[in-house]
Design a protein around this motif. Structure first.
Motif, mmCIF file in Angstrom:
data_model
loop_
_atom_site.group_PDB
_atom_site.id
_atom_site.type_symbol
_atom_site.label_atom_id
_atom_site.label_comp_id
_atom_site.label_asym_id
_atom_site.label_seq_id
_atom_site.Cartn_x
_atom_site.Cartn_y
_atom_site.Cartn_z
ATOM 1 N N ARG A 1 0.837 -1.208 0.000
ATOM 2 C CA ARG A 1 0.000 0.000 0.000
ATOM 3 C C ARG A 1 0.868 1.254 0.000
ATOM 4 O O ARG A 1 1.963 1.260 0.514
ATOM 5 N N CYS A 2 0.312 2.317 -0.550
ATOM 6 C CA CYS A 2 0.968 3.617 -0.534
ATOM 7 C C CYS A 2 0.986 4.131 0.911
ATOM 8 O O CYS A 2 -0.060 4.183 1.560
ATOM 9 N N GLU B 1 -3.623 3.510 -0.913
ATOM 10 C CA GLU B 1 -3.979 2.837 -2.168
ATOM 11 C C GLU B 1 -3.143 1.568 -2.335
ATOM 12 O O GLU B 1 -1.968 1.524 -1.988
ATOM 13 N N GLU C 1 -2.369 0.117 -5.172
ATOM 14 C CA GLU C 1 -1.690 0.004 -6.460
ATOM 15 C C GLU C 1 -0.478 0.929 -6.550
ATOM 16 O O GLU C 1 -0.586 2.111 -6.840
ATOM 17 N N LEU C 2 0.697 0.363 -6.267
ATOM 18 C CA LEU C 2 1.957 1.062 -6.496
ATOM 19 C C LEU C 2 2.560 0.441 -7.752
ATOM 20 O O LEU C 2 2.632 -0.774 -7.866
ATOM 21 N N GLU D 1 5.432 4.696 -8.060
ATOM 22 C CA GLU D 1 4.465 5.784 -8.030
ATOM 23 C C GLU D 1 3.103 5.215 -7.668
ATOM 24 O O GLU D 1 2.741 4.119 -8.091
ATOM 25 N N CYS D 2 2.362 5.958 -6.864
ATOM 26 C CA CYS D 2 1.022 5.549 -6.464
ATOM 27 C C CYS D 2 0.034 5.890 -7.571
ATOM 28 O O CYS D 2 0.040 7.006 -8.092
ATOM 29 N N TRP E 1 7.844 7.305 -4.889
ATOM 30 C CA TRP E 1 8.527 6.680 -3.755
ATOM 31 C C TRP E 1 9.791 5.992 -4.233
ATOM 32 O O TRP E 1 9.791 5.317 -5.249
#
Length: 69
Positions: A23-24, A29, A31-32, A44-45, A52
């Motif tokens: 998770r971000c 979220e 989806e990273l 990126e998220c 990140w």
């Protein structure tokens, strides 16, 4: 008593400890996606667009959301 008699062991799960979080850290979220090139540890998220960098077993924030630019 010899100090060599005082031995301690611990089981370590290195793959779990150093795995990229699911998770971000900013918005939660799930989806990273990999935003780096050729194995670069840059993520990126999909929801908040924060970048990140994966370093020493943790995500380090590299950018602010695109929406705030």
């Amino acid at each position: 008593m010899d100090s060599m008699d005082n031995r301690y062991t611990a089981e370590l799960d290195f793959p779990a400890a150093f795995a990229v979080p699911a998770r971000c850290p900013a918005c939660g979220e799930q989806e990273l996606f990999n935003a780096g090139t050729e194995g670069e540890p840059l993520f990126e998220c999909a929801a908040c667009a924060i970048g990140w960098w994966w370093e020493s077993g943790m995500l380090v924030r590299t950018s602010t959301p695109c929406a705030s630019d």
